[in-house]
Design a protein around this motif. Structure first.
Motif, PDB file in Angstrom:
ATOM      1  N   GLU A 105     -10.658   7.459 -12.046  1.00 60.45           N
ATOM      2  CA  GLU A 105      -9.299   7.313 -12.571  1.00 60.45           C
ATOM      3  C   GLU A 105      -8.999   5.862 -12.911  1.00 60.45           C
ATOM      4  O   GLU A 105      -8.419   5.563 -13.960  1.00 60.45           O
ATOM      5  CB  GLU A 105      -8.295   7.833 -11.543  1.00 60.45           C
ATOM      6  N   ALA A 106      -9.399   4.952 -12.025  1.00 57.18           N
ATOM      7  CA  ALA A 106      -9.164   3.530 -12.268  1.00 57.18           C
ATOM      8  C   ALA A 106      -9.858   3.076 -13.550  1.00 57.18           C
ATOM      9  O   ALA A 106      -9.271   2.370 -14.379  1.00 57.18           O
ATOM     10  CB  ALA A 106      -9.649   2.700 -11.086  1.00 57.18           C
ATOM     11  N   GLU A 107     -11.108   3.500 -13.731  1.00 62.72           N
ATOM     12  CA  GLU A 107     -11.858   3.096 -14.917  1.00 62.72           C
ATOM     13  C   GLU A 107     -11.188   3.604 -16.195  1.00 62.72           C
ATOM     14  O   GLU A 107     -11.070   2.867 -17.183  1.00 62.72           O
ATOM     15  CB  GLU A 107     -13.294   3.608 -14.841  1.00 62.72           C
ATOM     16  N   VAL A 108     -10.736   4.844 -16.178  1.00 61.04           N
ATOM     17  CA  VAL A 108     -10.063   5.412 -17.358  1.00 61.04           C
ATOM     18  C   VAL A 108      -8.812   4.606 -17.690  1.00 61.04           C
ATOM     19  O   VAL A 108      -8.553   4.271 -18.856  1.00 61.04           O
ATOM     20  CB  VAL A 108      -9.710   6.894 -17.108  1.00 61.04           C
ATOM     21  N   LEU A 109      -8.031   4.276 -16.676  1.00 64.22           N
ATOM     22  CA  LEU A 109      -6.782   3.532 -16.893  1.00 64.22           C
ATOM     23  C   LEU A 109      -7.068   2.120 -17.398  1.00 64.22           C
ATOM     24  O   LEU A 109      -6.411   1.638 -18.328  1.00 64.22           O
ATOM     25  CB  LEU A 109      -5.978   3.486 -15.596  1.00 64.22           C
ATOM     26  N   TYR A 110      -8.039   1.460 -16.817  1.00 63.93           N
ATOM     27  CA  TYR A 110      -8.386   0.107 -17.279  1.00 63.93           C
ATOM     28  C   TYR A 110      -8.887   0.131 -18.716  1.00 63.93           C
ATOM     29  O   TYR A 110      -8.559  -0.757 -19.514  1.00 63.93           O
ATOM     30  CB  TYR A 110      -9.460  -0.506 -16.373  1.00 63.93           C
ATOM     31  N   ARG A 111      -9.671   1.145 -19.064  1.00 66.82           N
ATOM     32  CA  ARG A 111     -10.205   1.203 -20.433  1.00 66.82           C
ATOM     33  C   ARG A 111      -9.095   1.505 -21.441  1.00 66.82           C
ATOM     34  O   ARG A 111      -9.131   1.008 -22.569  1.00 66.82           O
ATOM     35  CB  ARG A 111     -11.335   2.230 -20.520  1.00 66.82           C
ATOM     36  N   ARG A 112      -8.114   2.289 -21.034  1.00 65.16           N
ATOM     37  CA  ARG A 112      -6.960   2.532 -21.916  1.00 65.16           C
ATOM     38  C   ARG A 112      -6.181   1.239 -22.133  1.00 65.16           C
ATOM     39  O   ARG A 112      -5.764   0.930 -23.256  1.00 65.16           O
ATOM     40  CB  ARG A 112      -6.046   3.605 -21.310  1.00 65.16           C
TER      41      ARG A 112
ATOM     42  N   ALA B 255      -4.979   3.042  -8.448  1.00 68.81           N
ATOM     43  CA  ALA B 255      -6.095   3.981  -8.273  1.00 68.81           C
ATOM     44  C   ALA B 255      -7.268   3.305  -7.566  1.00 68.81           C
ATOM     45  O   ALA B 255      -7.891   3.884  -6.671  1.00 68.81           O
ATOM     46  CB  ALA B 255      -6.533   4.533  -9.628  1.00 68.81           C
ATOM     47  N   LEU B 256      -7.566   2.058  -7.947  1.00 67.73           N
ATOM     48  CA  LEU B 256      -8.699   1.347  -7.348  1.00 67.73           C
ATOM     49  C   LEU B 256      -8.470   1.114  -5.855  1.00 67.73           C
ATOM     50  O   LEU B 256      -9.403   1.267  -5.052  1.00 67.73           O
ATOM     51  CB  LEU B 256      -8.920   0.015  -8.066  1.00 67.73           C
ATOM     52  N   GLN B 257      -7.245   0.750  -5.490  1.00 67.41           N
ATOM     53  CA  GLN B 257      -6.939   0.539  -4.065  1.00 67.41           C
ATOM     54  C   GLN B 257      -7.193   1.793  -3.238  1.00 67.41           C
ATOM     55  O   GLN B 257      -7.526   1.712  -2.059  1.00 67.41           O
ATOM     56  CB  GLN B 257      -5.480   0.102  -3.889  1.00 67.41           C
ATOM     57  N   GLN B 258      -7.041   2.946  -3.878  1.00 63.51           N
ATOM     58  CA  GLN B 258      -7.262   4.212  -3.178  1.00 63.51           C
ATOM     59  C   GLN B 258      -8.688   4.732  -3.363  1.00 63.51           C
ATOM     60  O   GLN B 258      -8.981   5.878  -3.015  1.00 63.51           O
ATOM     61  CB  GLN B 258      -6.251   5.255  -3.669  1.00 63.51           C
ATOM     62  N   THR B 259      -9.559   3.895  -3.937  1.00 59.83           N
ATOM     63  CA  THR B 259     -10.961   4.212  -4.240  1.00 59.83           C
ATOM     64  C   THR B 259     -11.098   5.414  -5.167  1.00 59.83           C
ATOM     65  O   THR B 259     -12.089   6.148  -5.100  1.00 59.83           O
ATOM     66  CB  THR B 259     -11.797   4.425  -2.949  1.00 59.83           C
TER      67      THR B 259
ATOM     68  N   SER C 104      -1.779  -1.882 -14.019  1.00 62.52           N
ATOM     69  CA  SER C 104      -1.232  -1.753 -12.664  1.00 62.52           C
ATOM     70  C   SER C 104      -1.510  -0.368 -12.091  1.00 62.52           C
ATOM     71  O   SER C 104      -1.784  -0.229 -10.891  1.00 62.52           O
ATOM     72  CB  SER C 104       0.270  -2.039 -12.681  1.00 62.52           C
ATOM     73  N   LEU C 105      -1.438   0.647 -12.925  1.00 61.62           N
ATOM     74  CA  LEU C 105      -1.807   1.997 -12.474  1.00 61.62           C
ATOM     75  C   LEU C 105      -3.283   2.045 -12.098  1.00 61.62           C
ATOM     76  O   LEU C 105      -3.672   2.712 -11.120  1.00 61.62           O
ATOM     77  CB  LEU C 105      -1.502   3.018 -13.574  1.00 61.62           C
ATOM     78  N   GLY C 106      -4.109   1.323 -12.847  1.00 60.34           N
ATOM     79  CA  GLY C 106      -5.526   1.222 -12.496  1.00 60.34           C
ATOM     80  C   GLY C 106      -5.726   0.541 -11.152  1.00 60.34           C
ATOM     81  O   GLY C 106      -6.558   0.970 -10.340  1.00 60.34           O
TER      82      GLY C 106
ATOM     83  N   SER D 191       0.819  -1.225   0.000  1.00 54.82           N
ATOM     84  CA  SER D 191       0.000   0.000   0.000  1.00 54.82           C
ATOM     85  C   SER D 191       0.846   1.266   0.000  1.00 54.82           C
ATOM     86  O   SER D 191       0.422   2.301   0.521  1.00 54.82           O
ATOM     87  CB  SER D 191      -0.957   0.001   1.215  1.00 54.82           C
ATOM     88  N   ARG D 192       2.032   1.194  -0.619  1.00 53.16           N
ATOM     89  CA  ARG D 192       2.856   2.394  -0.802  1.00 53.16           C
ATOM     90  C   ARG D 192       2.467   2.986  -2.157  1.00 53.16           C
ATOM     91  O   ARG D 192       3.140   2.817  -3.164  1.00 53.16           O
ATOM     92  CB  ARG D 192       4.343   2.031  -0.735  1.00 53.16           C
ATOM     93  N   HIS D 193       1.310   3.640  -2.164  1.00 49.54           N
ATOM     94  CA  HIS D 193       0.657   3.991  -3.428  1.00 49.54           C
ATOM     95  C   HIS D 193       1.440   5.007  -4.251  1.00 49.54           C
ATOM     96  O   HIS D 193       1.542   4.867  -5.470  1.00 49.54           O
ATOM     97  CB  HIS D 193      -0.757   4.509  -3.142  1.00 49.54           C
ATOM     98  N   ALA D 194       1.981   6.026  -3.615  1.00 46.20           N
ATOM     99  CA  ALA D 194       2.719   7.050  -4.365  1.00 46.20           C
ATOM    100  C   ALA D 194       3.950   6.440  -5.024  1.00 46.20           C
ATOM    101  O   ALA D 194       4.265   6.730  -6.185  1.00 46.20           O
ATOM    102  CB  ALA D 194       3.114   8.196  -3.435  1.00 46.20           C
ATOM    103  N   GLU D 195       4.644   5.588  -4.287  1.00 47.06           N
ATOM    104  CA  GLU D 195       5.831   4.917  -4.832  1.00 47.06           C
ATOM    105  C   GLU D 195       5.445   3.987  -5.976  1.00 47.06           C
ATOM    106  O   GLU D 195       6.109   3.959  -7.023  1.00 47.06           O
ATOM    107  CB  GLU D 195       6.531   4.136  -3.723  1.00 47.06           C
TER     108      GLU D 195
END
Length: 228
Positions: free
Chosen positions: A155-162, A147-151, A142-144, A111-115
């Motif tokens: 953003e997560a949806e955009v990344l997954y769709r890309r 984003a999802l882990q941080q709710t 992985s970026l999605g 959960s070191r999200h920024a890193e």
């Protein structure tokens, strides 16, 4: 297995090391982690003896993957960090990006999200630069996840769709299935059950067709959550 004794007979040390490493890859992909680790440990000194730094770095990275797949995250991180500077020194951009992506996965597990986001972005940039579309899509996925882990659902949806668009373009069915499933997770986490069910039902037959039993099981479990 057929090539290995031939390389030994003719003194082809690089070929011998490559065979042993490839046998390790085959074992790792089948989940035979103890066998894979033993084979990588066997190949590693061979590469060192002949001064092949690329083979050595790839072996160290693969040992990191074996450790990560068994949730030995501190060990995995250490191995990835050992392999990364070698890939950079010899100019192996693929190896560098693979190490960054793997380090990002370890950071995400803790959960070191920024890193994790920083590492995934660095890996994605390299993959895009060298034209590795599959790995670029994996980085977006992985970026999605980050984003999802941080709710951060939008953003997560955009990344997954890309990522999904790239998987579709290159015809990568495992990536398409996993990305569709993750889009279902985005909907489920927001209690949009009908949308989630539709996406899981899209992913499920793909997992079955490609023989991904874990993906299939996760989809069925998610559908059970949706029903519950």
């Amino acid at each position: 297995q057929q090539a290995l004794p031939i390389f030994r007979q003719i003194g082809g040390h690089l070929g011998e090391a490559n065979c042993v490493q490839s046998l390790g890859d085959a074992a790792r992909m089948q989940g035979c982690f103890a066998e894979a680790e033993a084979l990588y440990q066997q190949a590693l000194p061979m590469y060192r003896q002949i001064g092949n730094r690329l083979g050595e770095a790839n072996c160290v990275w693969s040992l990191g993957d074996v450790a990560r797949m068994q949730a030995r995250y501190a060990e995995a991180e250490h191995l990835y960090q050992r392999a990364l500077p070698v890939h950079r020194q010899i100019g192996n951009r693929v190896g560098e990006a693979n190490c960054l992506l793997s380090l990002g996965e370890v950071a995400l597990r803790h959960s070191r999200h920024a890193e994790a986001e920083r590492l995934f972005q660095q890996a994605k940039g390299i993959y895009r630069e060298i034209g590795d579309h599959l790995s670029e899509a994996n980085s977006l996925q992985s970026l999605g996840d980050t984003a999802l882990q941080q709710t951060h659902y939008t953003e997560a949806e955009v990344l997954y769709r890309r990522a999904l668009a790239i998987y579709g373009q290159i015809g990568n069915r495992p990536g398409k299935a996993s990305c569709t499933q993750r889009l279902g997770d985005v909907e489920l986490w927001q209690s949009r059950y009908a949308e989630a069910e539709h996406l899981y039902q899209q992913a499920l037959p793909i997992f079955r067709e490609i023989g991904d039993y874990l993906g299939e099981a996760n989809c069925v479990l998610s559908l059970g959550h949706e029903i519950g």
